[in-house]
Design a protein around this motif. Structure first.
Motif, PDB file in Angstrom:
ATOM      1  N   VAL A 129       0.829  -1.208   0.000  1.00 26.02           N
ATOM      2  CA  VAL A 129       0.000   0.000   0.000  1.00 26.02           C
ATOM      3  C   VAL A 129       0.864   1.258   0.000  1.00 26.02           C
ATOM      4  N   GLY A 130       2.161   1.100  -0.271  1.00 30.41           N
ATOM      5  CA  GLY A 130       3.037   2.257  -0.412  1.00 30.41           C
ATOM      6  C   GLY A 130       3.572   2.819   0.881  1.00 30.41           C
ATOM      7  N   LEU A 131       3.579   2.008   1.953  1.00 30.70           N
ATOM      8  CA  LEU A 131       4.050   2.497   3.251  1.00 30.70           C
ATOM      9  C   LEU A 131       5.365   1.862   3.681  1.00 30.70           C
ATOM     10  N   ALA A 132       6.108   1.291   2.750  1.00 30.23           N
ATOM     11  CA  ALA A 132       7.447   0.804   3.090  1.00 30.23           C
ATOM     12  C   ALA A 132       8.288   1.990   3.559  1.00 30.23           C
ATOM     13  N   GLY A 133       8.996   1.818   4.669  1.00 28.61           N
ATOM     14  CA  GLY A 133       9.799   2.897   5.221  1.00 28.61           C
ATOM     15  C   GLY A 133       9.078   3.720   6.270  1.00 28.61           C
ATOM     16  N   TYR A 134       7.770   3.465   6.446  1.00 27.45           N
ATOM     17  CA  TYR A 134       6.988   4.209   7.442  1.00 27.45           C
ATOM     18  C   TYR A 134       6.621   3.339   8.647  1.00 27.45           C
ATOM     19  N   GLU A 179      -6.950   6.912  -5.294  1.00 30.36           N
ATOM     20  CA  GLU A 179      -5.739   6.110  -5.160  1.00 30.36           C
ATOM     21  C   GLU A 179      -5.991   4.901  -4.258  1.00 30.36           C
ATOM     22  N   LEU A 180      -6.748   5.106  -3.205  1.00 32.76           N
ATOM     23  CA  LEU A 180      -7.039   4.001  -2.290  1.00 32.76           C
ATOM     24  C   LEU A 180      -8.054   3.024  -2.880  1.00 32.76           C
ATOM     25  N   TRP A 181      -8.922   3.502  -3.763  1.00 30.81           N
ATOM     26  CA  TRP A 181      -9.782   2.550  -4.491  1.00 30.81           C
ATOM     27  C   TRP A 181      -8.914   1.529  -5.214  1.00 30.81           C
ATOM     28  N   ASP A 182      -7.893   2.021  -5.897  1.00 27.50           N
ATOM     29  CA  ASP A 182      -7.021   1.122  -6.664  1.00 27.50           C
ATOM     30  C   ASP A 182      -6.257   0.173  -5.738  1.00 27.50           C
ATOM     31  N   ILE A 183      -5.770   0.693  -4.630  1.00 32.50           N
ATOM     32  CA  ILE A 183      -5.035  -0.147  -3.678  1.00 32.50           C
ATOM     33  C   ILE A 183      -5.943  -1.254  -3.143  1.00 32.50           C
ATOM     34  N   ALA A 205     -18.891   3.101  -5.168  1.00 28.84           N
ATOM     35  CA  ALA A 205     -19.636   1.845  -5.261  1.00 28.84           C
ATOM     36  C   ALA A 205     -19.521   1.243  -6.657  1.00 28.84           C
ATOM     37  N   ALA A 206     -19.671   2.086  -7.679  1.00 25.76           N
ATOM     38  CA  ALA A 206     -19.606   1.603  -9.056  1.00 25.76           C
ATOM     39  C   ALA A 206     -18.199   1.135  -9.421  1.00 25.76           C
ATOM     40  N   TYR A 207     -17.189   1.763  -8.845  1.00 30.68           N
ATOM     41  CA  TYR A 207     -15.804   1.430  -9.169  1.00 30.68           C
ATOM     42  C   TYR A 207     -15.385   0.110  -8.526  1.00 30.68           C
ATOM     43  N   LEU A 208     -15.826  -0.134  -7.300  1.00 35.37           N
ATOM     44  CA  LEU A 208     -15.280  -1.252  -6.524  1.00 35.37           C
ATOM     45  C   LEU A 208     -16.144  -2.509  -6.518  1.00 35.37           C
ATOM     46  N   ALA A 209     -17.448  -2.367  -6.597  1.00 35.93           N
ATOM     47  CA  ALA A 209     -18.323  -3.485  -6.249  1.00 35.93           C
ATOM     48  C   ALA A 209     -18.672  -4.385  -7.428  1.00 35.93           C
ATOM     49  N   ASP A 210     -18.928  -5.665  -7.099  1.00 34.48           N
ATOM     50  CA  ASP A 210     -19.552  -6.605  -8.035  1.00 34.48           C
ATOM     51  C   ASP A 210     -21.061  -6.425  -8.038  1.00 34.48           C
ATOM     52  N   THR A 211     -21.605  -6.106  -6.858  1.00 35.02           N
ATOM     53  CA  THR A 211     -23.045  -5.884  -6.699  1.00 35.02           C
ATOM     54  C   THR A 211     -23.236  -4.662  -5.809  1.00 35.02           C
ATOM     55  N   VAL A 212     -24.157  -3.784  -6.203  1.00 34.41           N
ATOM     56  CA  VAL A 212     -24.482  -2.604  -5.397  1.00 34.41           C
ATOM     57  C   VAL A 212     -25.911  -2.755  -4.887  1.00 34.41           C
ATOM     58  N   ARG A 234     -10.416  -2.455 -12.883  1.00 31.99           N
ATOM     59  CA  ARG A 234     -10.890  -1.126 -13.255  1.00 31.99           C
ATOM     60  C   ARG A 234      -9.809  -0.109 -12.924  1.00 31.99           C
ATOM     61  N   ASP A 235      -9.717   0.933 -13.743  1.00 32.24           N
ATOM     62  CA  ASP A 235      -8.780   2.010 -13.462  1.00 32.24           C
ATOM     63  C   ASP A 235      -9.503   3.338 -13.626  1.00 32.24           C
ATOM     64  N   GLN A 236      -8.795   4.417 -13.405  1.00 34.00           N
ATOM     65  CA  GLN A 236      -9.467   5.714 -13.414  1.00 34.00           C
ATOM     66  C   GLN A 236     -10.056   6.047 -14.786  1.00 34.00           C
ATOM     67  N   GLU A 237      -9.486   5.487 -15.851  1.00 40.06           N
ATOM     68  CA  GLU A 237     -10.079   5.708 -17.180  1.00 40.06           C
ATOM     69  C   GLU A 237     -11.476   5.100 -17.258  1.00 40.06           C
ATOM     70  N   THR A 238     -11.713   4.036 -16.484  1.00 46.47           N
ATOM     71  CA  THR A 238     -13.035   3.397 -16.458  1.00 46.47           C
ATOM     72  C   THR A 238     -14.110   4.399 -16.077  1.00 46.47           C
TER      73      THR A 238
END
Length: 261
Positions: A129-134, A179-183, A205-212, A234-238
């Motif tokens: 999740v990009g927190l190496a070093g923290y 960014e966290l949606w993608d993570i 909801a539309a970006y992440l879910a199989d069912t809403v 899915r990516d931001q272009e979606t």
């Protein structure tokens, strides 16, 4: 025999005797590994659903079944993350992530003897999740987005079968939220745990879910279960494609109808 991993049947909920219903005749079926989102107006009982499924609260009527067993108390197979990261301020990022292992069986019985193994798992999760070093930073040394990433890692460190998310990105700016949606999507695609996400953000909801699932006003009921067939990953272009835009508009129409009812 149902093949649902989570199943609510005719569930009703009152918080105490004499109160109005918070949930009324609520039915829901979630497959193992499915990512579902629950949307609806404020106060409709979305968060109450999470409490019922995780075993933090019993239904007043009806049954809640998870992994083939009726829920009778808090489930150890659940990970949870909330709108506020709720990291303990006196613990480092690494120690905050390790916290569930001190509580959840069987990990708490193995933690002392296998500490190095668990620390390695936590560091690997933080790196994803990009927190190496923290790892040695305290919560006040992290941005809001970093704190929420750490909170996600804490919810996942014990490899739960069921992840419950209660508006985990609502307090973040738009760019950090996306960014966290993608993570989250990437974590889920590597190991498809079952997810229940409560959100007011219809794009989320539309970006992440199989069912809403769309809920009514209080007392909450499931009015709509909308399959989401947008291809993954899915990516931001979606979010700029017509099918995505149409889905968000459809969900908004359902919410508008709920508010007008």
């Amino acid at each position: 025999m149902s093949n649902s991993f989570v199943e609510l049947s005719n569930v009703r909920l009152r918080y105490s005797e004499g109160d109005d219903l918070a949930l009324d005749t609520t039915d829901m079926k979630i497959r193992k590994g499915e990512f579902v989102a629950v949307v609806g107006p404020s106060g409709c009982g979305k968060s109450s659903l999470l409490k019922l499924v995780s075993g933090l609260m019993p239904p007043s009527d009806g049954t809640v079944i998870v992994d083939g067993h009726e829920v009778a108390g808090p489930l150890k197979i659940v990970g949870m993350a909330f709108q506020n990261p709720t990291l303990l301020p006196w613990r480092t990022t690494l120690d905050n992530v390790l916290l569930p292992l001190e509580i959840v069986k069987p990990h708490r019985n193995r933690l002392r003897q296998h500490k190095a193994e668990y620390v390695a798992r936590a560091k690997a999760l933080l790196a994803t999740v990009g927190l190496a070093g923290y790892e040695d930073k305290f919560p006040w040394e992290l941005s809001g987005g970093m704190q929420q990433r750490a909170s996600l890692c804490r919810a996942l460190i014990h490899e739960p079968d069921l992840l419950m998310l209660d508006e985990p990105f609502a307090a973040l700016d738009a760019f950090t939220r996306e960014e966290l949606w993608d993570i989250l999507q990437n974590l889920w695609m590597v190991r498809p745990f079952t997810v229940m996400l409560v959100t007011h953000d219809l794009r989320e909801a539309a970006y992440l879910a199989d069912t809403v699932y769309v809920m009514s006003k209080r007392p909450g009921r499931i009015l709509v279960a909308r399959d989401n067939t947008l291809p993954r990953p899915r990516d931001q272009e979606t979010t700029f494609t017509q099918p995505f835009i149409d889905l968000v508009h459809e969900l908004r129409s359902h919410i508008r109808d709920v508010r007008a009812a």
